[in-house]
Design an enzyme around this catalytic site. Sequence first.
Site, PDB file in Angstrom:
ATOM      1  N   MET A   1     -13.402   5.864 -13.583  1.00 23.23           N
ATOM      2  CA  MET A   1     -14.821   5.516 -13.497  1.00 23.23           C
ATOM      3  C   MET A   1     -15.654   6.796 -13.400  1.00 23.23           C
ATOM      4  SD  MET A   1     -15.080   1.909 -11.540  1.00 23.23           S
ATOM      5  CE  MET A   1     -15.076   2.554  -9.880  1.00 23.23           C
ATOM      6  N   GLY A   2     -15.055   7.920 -13.795  1.00 25.44           N
ATOM      7  CA  GLY A   2     -15.806   9.168 -13.844  1.00 25.44           C
ATOM      8  C   GLY A   2     -15.989   9.810 -12.480  1.00 25.44           C
TER       9      GLY A   2
ATOM     10  N   HIS B   1      -8.074  12.787 -10.357  1.00 30.24           N
ATOM     11  CA  HIS B   1      -8.118  12.378 -11.773  1.00 30.24           C
ATOM     12  C   HIS B   1      -7.432  13.426 -12.658  1.00 30.24           C
ATOM     13  CE1 HIS B   1     -11.893  10.320 -10.211  1.00 30.24           C
ATOM     14  NE2 HIS B   1     -11.217   9.311 -10.720  1.00 30.24           N
TER      15      HIS B   1
HETATM   16  O1  PAF Z   1      -9.336   2.937 -10.442  1.00 30.98           O
HETATM   17  C1  PAF Z   1     -10.381   2.947 -11.114  1.00 30.98           C
HETATM   18  O2  PAF Z   1     -11.093   3.967 -11.217  1.00 30.98           O
HETATM   19  C2  PAF Z   1     -10.848   1.681 -11.811  1.00 30.98           C
HETATM   20  O3  PAF Z   1     -10.572   0.566 -11.038  1.00 30.98           O
HETATM   21  C3  PAF Z   1     -10.286   1.539 -13.235  1.00 30.98           C
HETATM   22  C4  PAF Z   1      -8.766   1.426 -13.234  1.00 30.98           C
HETATM   23  C5  PAF Z   1     -10.716   2.720 -14.074  1.00 30.98           C
HETATM   24  C6  PAF Z   1     -10.827   0.261 -13.887  1.00 30.98           C
HETATM   25  O4  PAF Z   1     -12.219   0.284 -13.981  1.00 30.98           O
END
Ligand code: PAF
Length: 279
Positions: free
Chosen positions: A30-31, A37
């Site tokens: 979700m950025g 990440h």
């Molecule tokens: O974990 C996340 O950031 C979100 O739940 C995902 C897996 C990108 C789905 O929107």
Amino acid sequence: MLVFNTPAELQAWSLEKRKAGVRVGLVPTMGYLHEGHLSLIAEARKRADEVVVSIFVNPVQFGPNEDYEKYPRDEQRDLERCEAAGASAVFLPTPQNMYAPDASVFVVEEKLGQGLCGARRPGHFRGVCTVVAKLFNLALPQVAVFGQKDFQQAAIIKRMVRDLNFPLEIVVAPIVREPDGLAKSSRNVYLSAEERQNALGLSRSLALAADAVAANGSCPSQDLRAKMAALLESMSLRVDYVELVDAETLLPVPEATAGTVALVAAYCGNTRLIDNRIL
Ligand code: PAF
């Protein structure tokens, strides 16, 4: 690095890659990307020729009183980070081009999502499963990488892949923490200096559980949960849940032993944080 804004562009690219026998890895996010990440992107790069990172704050997984509007966003920095991390492509759609106004098909997992965050955030995992299923159909990955930070989410997605026969492998990468133990989260940006200090209660309560099980072999869950909750409260955190569950079924266990998963969710001021640890 390529940037796709529409589902059709990403899917056309993925179909070409598939035809050419190129192995694609997907990292859904979700950025507001942090080192957690980036570790997922690194993991995907080890397992695929090309890595797609999706950046989409998915409205369907937020409840009406949750933080969809104020969820932190920084597209420019995210694109730079993806490029530096070696992503081949970023998928950056708008809600309008992800969901038809009259969208009426959603994916619901009916067991693993009953407790924990599923019980506190009705509809959350329906939103997650739906968007992740769509991303799988658009990026056509052979492998997709998720973080252990969202332990229940990862378990539900693995179940969805198994039960709906998605032809791909799910990899769950370890939690990345700050040097003092706080799990990296985009939501940490909401914390004041004092809250940031109190937020250490989450990882400390999990360490308490891990130490107790390491020292005693097994501990009655009831006692352990009470001690964990007391620690959280002593650091001004409001407990949402403290659970000790089986790693496969996510059901509470009466005795915590090695392999039990401890999970906590707590409010630090107005910010809800989660963390977990496999004991
Ligand atoms: O974990 C996340 O950031 C979100 O739940 C995902 C897996 C990108 C789905 O929107």
